[in-house]
Scaffold this motif. Structure first.
Motif, short mmCIF file in Angstrom:
data_model
loop_
_atom_site.label_atom_id
_atom_site.label_comp_id
_atom_site.label_asym_id
_atom_site.label_seq_id
_atom_site.Cartn_x
_atom_site.Cartn_y
_atom_site.Cartn_z
N TYR A 36 -0.18 -5.65 4.34
CA TYR A 36 -0.77 -4.49 3.69
C TYR A 36 0.36 -3.60 3.17
CZ TYR A 36 -5.46 -5.41 5.53
OH TYR A 36 -6.68 -5.96 5.81
N ARG A 37 0.09 -2.94 2.07
CA ARG A 37 1.02 -1.96 1.50
C ARG A 37 0.33 -0.61 1.55
NH1 ARG A 37 2.60 -3.33 -4.44
NH2 ARG A 37 0.40 -2.86 -4.76
N TYR A 87 5.07 -1.10 4.51
CA TYR A 87 4.46 -2.43 4.54
C TYR A 87 4.09 -2.77 5.98
CZ TYR A 87 5.92 -2.90 -0.26
OH TYR A 87 6.06 -2.71 -1.61
N LEU A 88 2.84 -3.16 6.18
CA LEU A 88 2.35 -3.48 7.51
C LEU A 88 1.92 -4.93 7.56
CD1 LEU A 88 0.69 -0.46 6.69
CD2 LEU A 88 0.80 -0.47 9.16
N PHE A 98 -2.19 -4.54 13.88
CA PHE A 98 -1.16 -4.21 12.91
C PHE A 98 0.19 -4.04 13.59
CE2 PHE A 98 -3.54 -3.31 9.07
CZ PHE A 98 -4.83 -3.15 9.56
N GLY A 99 1.24 -4.38 12.84
CA GLY A 99 2.57 -3.97 13.22
C GLY A 99 2.74 -2.49 12.93
N THR A 100 3.87 -1.95 13.34
CA THR A 100 4.08 -0.51 13.19
C THR A 100 4.37 -0.13 11.75
OG1 THR A 100 6.38 -0.88 13.81
CG2 THR A 100 4.88 -0.14 15.55
N GLY A 101 4.70 -1.11 10.90
CA GLY A 101 5.00 -0.82 9.50
C GLY A 101 6.48 -0.60 9.26
N GLN B 41 3.12 6.34 12.81
CA GLN B 41 2.66 5.24 13.65
C GLN B 41 1.73 4.32 12.87
OE1 GLN B 41 1.33 6.24 17.58
NE2 GLN B 41 2.71 7.99 17.75
N SER B 42 1.41 3.21 13.49
CA SER B 42 0.53 2.26 12.85
C SER B 42 -0.93 2.65 13.07
CB SER B 42 0.81 0.85 13.39
OG SER B 42 0.13 -0.11 12.62
#
Lengths: 108, 114
Positions: A36-37, A87-88, A98-101, B41-42
């Motif tokens: 994801y962006r 970017y995730l 999700f990752g933290t981005g 944070q995510s």
């Protein structure tokens, strides 16, 4: 151990460079992976979606999955200032995780 | 993909008050979700909004604090109740399209609690 881990960055690269964004995941049963962006002050938008191993290309973007090392990557060729965003990576475990981005800045 | 809108886009609220966030989708969707994204944070899933039944909450989130409605297949609301500064965050709704593993997000509601 988190199900998906991602280097938060920030990452700054000059315009035109190749960007590599990476995530690791913990469960070898995971098969679907997304990138994801998220632009500042916007919701995340689905960029790419891959299944299992191998590469998937879409224009300047390539998503790669290495199941042997549980590693997923997103490559951006000929990076543009408009690629500056967070970017995730994500994978549907029991729920979409999700990752933290990684915050990316492309310097003109 | 579905087009998703949220109202309000942002708000500043006083502690102890409540805010209801609306999520509208331009097509009927099976599943709708509410997330929270705290600064830097995510995304954290709050709950799944089920049409015609109670929402399914994730660990750490309760109905009294985050009541959710889903009256039909295109609309949902999330209320943040008895707010405190710790509730300052971006709240996002998302929906699934044909592929259950893929979600599409609204633009988010930025909430600041003073």
């Amino acid at each position: 151990q988190k199900e998906v881990e991602q280097d938060p960055g920030p990452l700054s690269v000059p315009e035109g460079a190749i960007v590599s964004l990476n995530c690791t995941y913990s469960n070898s049963a995971f098969q679907y992976f997304m990138w994801y962006r998220q632009y500042s002050r916007k919701g995340p938008e689905l960029l790419m979606y891959t299944y299992s191993s191998g590469n998937k290309e879409d224009g300047r973007f390539t998503a790669q999955v290495d199941k042997s090392s549980k590693y997923i990557s997103l490559f951006i060729r000929d990076s543009q200032p408009s690629d500056s965003a967070t970017y995730l990576c994500a994978t549907p475990a029991e729920k979409l995780t999700f990752g933290t981005g990684t915050r990316l800045t492309i310097i003109p | 993909s579905a087009v998703i809108s949220q109202k309000p886009s942002r708000d500043i609220c006083q502690r102890g008050t409540s805010l209801t966030i609306q999520c509208q989708v331009d097509s009927q969707v099976t599943m709708m979700f509410w997330y929270r994204q705290q600064p830097g944070q995510s995304l954290t899933l709050i709950a799944t909004a089920n049409q015609g039944s109670e929402a399914t909450y994730e660990s750490g989130f309760v109905i009294d604090k985050f009541p959710i409605s889903r009256p039909n297949l295109t609309f949902s609301t999330l209320t943040v109740s008895n707010m405190s500064p710790e509730d300052s965050s971006i709240y996002l709704c998302s929906v699934t399209d044909r592929l259950p593993e893929t979600q599409y997000f609204g633009p988010g509601t930025r909430l600041l609690v003073l």
